[in-house]
Design a protein around this motif. Sequence first.
Motif, PDB file in Angstrom:
ATOM      1  N   PHE A  22      17.053  31.203  61.464  1.00 12.17           N
ATOM      2  CA  PHE A  22      15.605  31.288  61.667  1.00 12.17           C
ATOM      3  C   PHE A  22      14.879  30.168  60.929  1.00 12.17           C
ATOM      4  O   PHE A  22      13.966  29.541  61.452  1.00 12.17           O
ATOM      5  N   LYS A  23      15.315  29.908  59.682  1.00 15.76           N
ATOM      6  CA  LYS A  23      14.698  28.840  58.895  1.00 15.76           C
ATOM      7  C   LYS A  23      14.851  27.488  59.591  1.00 15.76           C
ATOM      8  O   LYS A  23      13.919  26.698  59.678  1.00 15.76           O
ATOM      9  N   LEU A  24      16.060  27.214  60.080  1.00 19.32           N
ATOM     10  CA  LEU A  24      16.322  25.943  60.740  1.00 19.32           C
ATOM     11  C   LEU A  24      15.480  25.812  62.002  1.00 19.32           C
ATOM     12  O   LEU A  24      14.888  24.762  62.276  1.00 19.32           O
ATOM     13  N   PHE A  25      15.397  26.932  62.772  1.00 23.55           N
ATOM     14  CA  PHE A  25      14.607  26.914  63.993  1.00 23.55           C
ATOM     15  C   PHE A  25      13.137  26.646  63.679  1.00 23.55           C
ATOM     16  O   PHE A  25      12.491  25.811  64.305  1.00 23.55           O
ATOM     17  N   ARG A  26      12.614  27.357  62.631  1.00 20.47           N
ATOM     18  CA  ARG A  26      11.206  27.211  62.329  1.00 20.47           C
ATOM     19  C   ARG A  26      10.896  25.834  61.747  1.00 20.47           C
ATOM     20  O   ARG A  26       9.842  25.257  61.988  1.00 20.47           O
ATOM     21  N   TYR A  27      11.832  25.258  61.003  1.00 22.03           N
ATOM     22  CA  TYR A  27      11.629  23.921  60.454  1.00 22.03           C
ATOM     23  C   TYR A  27      11.524  22.909  61.603  1.00 22.03           C
ATOM     24  O   TYR A  27      10.623  22.065  61.639  1.00 22.03           O
TER      25      TYR A  27
ATOM     26  N   ALA B 131       2.142  30.483  38.109  1.00 25.98           N
ATOM     27  CA  ALA B 131       3.499  30.422  38.655  1.00 25.98           C
ATOM     28  C   ALA B 131       3.677  29.095  39.375  1.00 25.98           C
ATOM     29  O   ALA B 131       2.750  28.583  40.008  1.00 25.98           O
ATOM     30  N   ALA B 132       4.875  28.532  39.258  1.00 20.77           N
ATOM     31  CA  ALA B 132       5.150  27.212  39.843  1.00 20.77           C
ATOM     32  C   ALA B 132       6.082  27.343  41.039  1.00 20.77           C
ATOM     33  O   ALA B 132       6.939  28.229  41.087  1.00 20.77           O
ATOM     34  N   THR B 133       5.912  26.470  42.012  1.00 14.15           N
ATOM     35  CA  THR B 133       6.810  26.393  43.159  1.00 14.15           C
ATOM     36  C   THR B 133       6.777  24.957  43.686  1.00 14.15           C
ATOM     37  O   THR B 133       6.058  24.113  43.159  1.00 14.15           O
ATOM     38  N   TYR B 134       7.548  24.700  44.721  1.00 11.08           N
ATOM     39  CA  TYR B 134       7.562  23.353  45.302  1.00 11.08           C
ATOM     40  C   TYR B 134       7.830  23.479  46.791  1.00 11.08           C
ATOM     41  O   TYR B 134       8.528  24.383  47.256  1.00 11.08           O
ATOM     42  N   VAL B 135       7.228  22.582  47.554  1.00 11.53           N
ATOM     43  CA  VAL B 135       7.390  22.589  49.008  1.00 11.53           C
ATOM     44  C   VAL B 135       7.510  21.143  49.477  1.00 11.53           C
ATOM     45  O   VAL B 135       7.259  20.200  48.723  1.00 11.53           O
TER      46      VAL B 135
ATOM     47  N   GLU C 226       0.581  31.632  49.483  1.00  5.25           N
ATOM     48  CA  GLU C 226       1.546  32.342  50.322  1.00  5.25           C
ATOM     49  C   GLU C 226       1.658  31.680  51.691  1.00  5.25           C
ATOM     50  O   GLU C 226       2.750  31.503  52.239  1.00  5.25           O
ATOM     51  N   ARG C 227       0.505  31.266  52.259  1.00  4.71           N
ATOM     52  CA  ARG C 227       0.510  30.594  53.571  1.00  4.71           C
ATOM     53  C   ARG C 227       1.169  29.214  53.470  1.00  4.71           C
ATOM     54  O   ARG C 227       1.917  28.803  54.356  1.00  4.71           O
ATOM     55  N   ILE C 228       0.897  28.511  52.385  1.00  9.13           N
ATOM     56  CA  ILE C 228       1.509  27.189  52.200  1.00  9.13           C
ATOM     57  C   ILE C 228       3.029  27.314  52.156  1.00  9.13           C
ATOM     58  O   ILE C 228       3.753  26.545  52.792  1.00  9.13           O
ATOM     59  N   LEU C 229       3.514  28.296  51.417  1.00  9.10           N
ATOM     60  CA  LEU C 229       4.964  28.506  51.318  1.00  9.10           C
ATOM     61  C   LEU C 229       5.569  28.819  52.685  1.00  9.10           C
ATOM     62  O   LEU C 229       6.663  28.351  53.022  1.00  9.10           O
ATOM     63  N   TYR C 230       4.859  29.598  53.472  1.00 10.32           N
ATOM     64  CA  TYR C 230       5.377  29.982  54.793  1.00 10.32           C
ATOM     65  C   TYR C 230       5.412  28.785  55.739  1.00 10.32           C
ATOM     66  O   TYR C 230       6.433  28.521  56.392  1.00 10.32           O
ATOM     67  N   TYR C 231       4.296  28.047  55.814  1.00 16.24           N
ATOM     68  CA  TYR C 231       4.234  26.926  56.753  1.00 16.24           C
ATOM     69  C   TYR C 231       5.187  25.795  56.369  1.00 16.24           C
ATOM     70  O   TYR C 231       5.599  25.009  57.217  1.00 16.24           O
ATOM     71  N   CYS C 232       5.538  25.717  55.088  1.00 19.34           N
ATOM     72  CA  CYS C 232       6.482  24.680  54.642  1.00 19.34           C
ATOM     73  C   CYS C 232       7.921  25.173  54.661  1.00 19.34           C
ATOM     74  O   CYS C 232       8.829  24.448  54.230  1.00 19.34           O
ATOM     75  N   GLY C 233       8.136  26.399  55.126  1.00 16.63           N
ATOM     76  CA  GLY C 233       9.494  26.898  55.280  1.00 16.63           C
ATOM     77  C   GLY C 233      10.130  27.439  54.012  1.00 16.63           C
ATOM     78  O   GLY C 233      11.343  27.651  53.968  1.00 16.63           O
TER      79      GLY C 233
END
Length: 754
Positions: free
Chosen positions: A8-13, A98-102, A57-64
């Motif tokens: 699913f991740k690969l497809f969405r990317y 909290a830190a994350t990266y996209v 949360e939306r940024i994390l989703y749209y960036c996979g």
Amino acid sequence: MNIRNSAFKLFRYNFLIEQLIIPTRYRHRIVFENDLQKIRNIGISAHIDSGKTTLTERILYYCGRIDTMHEVRGKDNVGAKMDSMELERQRGITIQSAATYVNWQGANINIIDTPGHVDFTVEVERALRVLDGAILVLCGVGGVQSQTLTVTRQMSRYKVPCIAFINKLDRTGANPIRVINQIRKSIGFNAAFMNIPIGLEGNLRGIVDLIEQKSIYYEGSNGEQTRYDCIPKEMETEAKEKRQELIEAISNVDDFLGELYLEERTPTNDELMAAIRRQCIQRKFVPVFTGSALKNKGVQTMLEGVVDFLPDPSEVKNFAFIHKEGEDEQQQQQVEAHKKIQIKPDRDDKNVFIGLAFKLDATKFGQLTYMRVYQGCIRKGDHIYNSRTKKKVKASRLVRMNANEMEDIEEAYAGDICALFGIDCASGDSFVNDRNSNLSMESIHVPEPVISMSIKTMTKDAMDQFSKAIQRFTKEDPTFRCQWNNDSKEMIVSGMGELHLEIYGQRMEREYNCPVVLGKPKVAFRETLLRPVKFNYLHKRQSGGAGQYGCVIGVLEPLPIEQNTKNVFSDETSGPNVPRWFVPAIRKGFDEMCEKGPLIGHKITGIRFRLQDGKHHVVDSNDIAFQLAAQGAMKQTFDDGRWMVLEPIMHVEVSAPAEYQGELIGLITRRNGLLQSTNEVDNYFIANSEVPLNDMFGFATELRTLTQGKGEYTMEYSRYSPTRNDVQQNLIEKYQQELAEKSSQQTNKMSKKN
């Protein structure tokens, strides 16, 4: 299940690459010449309940980065990715950054989601200290609010450029025009729309891109499909006006675009984009994006703005200062301006590694230290040195954070944000890989706590856990402090507000199985000097053999009112009368006496101790003698000087339906508040005022009673100011009464013993 998720991740990317980034402008706008230009370090900051965590949360989703999106309050028992703490999901607020990266359009974006509540403002401070850019989120209904102003002041302190995102345009009463006018008037930003919404409230359908003059619609179940179309006919005139407004705003600050404007030439899209980027990085212009994170509108376009307009690490000036061994922090700050050097954000591992530890977090694996790398490279297994303590430590494990998840990495270069395990340090410490290097990064501004409470465990068996919790929390959060009060025989915790201390009390119970009881809040009063007073004190003691001899001469004077929360020790001696090696002892004596003032027993601040002369004895002078001499000099000023009490003044913003206008003004006046401004927006009355913290207890209950539960307020620390004469007199009388009671108790104990 894992295979299906990966597929699913690969497809969405692939879907994102093929469907979302269609126009040429969005595919080839920026050519990255090197790895450093691909990095964006950004923070998401705003007033409480503006939608920061939902946006992340939306940024994390749209960036996979995540497969599904969840709500902030965790109604589905999952909660937002960045709110990993149970208390955050229950209360629906962010407590810890909290830190994350996209990855977006080939750019690596490090994101820090910060709290919006003023009680956790230090989380915003240390995040902005290490970030290169920021997203200022504003509510489409509330607009510019009290914490918005605080956040922008913090951005200004660290010279962080930002873009703005007007969120929640799907809500009833949303008005982006009003919000951008507030941005210009209340904050003073030179701002203009980059896009405008198509419809508002329940009719929000998409946005109009003012650069490309196209409409963008976000379709699909989660807004992941973007469709580009012509501008709706009814919005063509408005789009042209807003585009012209954008060009004029940029032309006012950009020389190149200003010349084109004077020549009545229309800039090309590329020229306009380049000018926006130049002036955004220089903090002369703020691009404003619109949308609704909850309804999945405008997030991708805002992300493109992050890559287009916010700086990469090579475009930000970062400074280190050279310090001499033995200099303390105050001495470093005094000479810092003369010794600053600009750091080159070079990713060459041959250069000296420089990193700043900006946040500490305790995990089951040990202390986790968040670090921003400014120069050079750090690899797993490298040995680095703490610039403050000169201690050598080993980077045994290097990770990259995604909220509460960790990904092991082998190395981190300049511009990266990483985390290390097993590093014993304090928040704000600098690290280098050369023991002989005297470079340190500028530290983090830590506001003074304004409220105190007594704290005790419910059972004596929990003392060990209580000690562990206090040790951890005070190390993680420099605004949370704990100390034993000898006079009241109580443990006192201090923080930025009642919620701040309440949260830590709940965390002790949840994380350490140590239930505690918090006492009534106490205001952190301060004492200061009204006018300069001279001192000349000789400490002399002889009891056979070597004695004690030390004399200090000088002046104790008040600091300017804007510096009334700190103390300064100034060594102005010359000649051999006071040997240099005794000066630290004199300063120690001064610092000890500042812990308890003469009027009400609170800390002394806002004074300068000017050591001008003194005397010493070849045999009898020592550190203890000069330390006691400094204490005697301070006691001398207690008797000879005129002292007064300072109290914390809070900026309070109260809002309620307009029908309660009279009640709100009366409520503020009764609590000795100074009304600064009033405003009425959409039948809601908003009052901004300054109120002494001592008069704010019980404010929430009275506000709810007067407004039938419809009123809201926010409060933040503003400054310390002299208290009223009647309040000072009451505090002095109460303090004298407490001293008399303690003296009586001690007398009774002595009589019983005898």
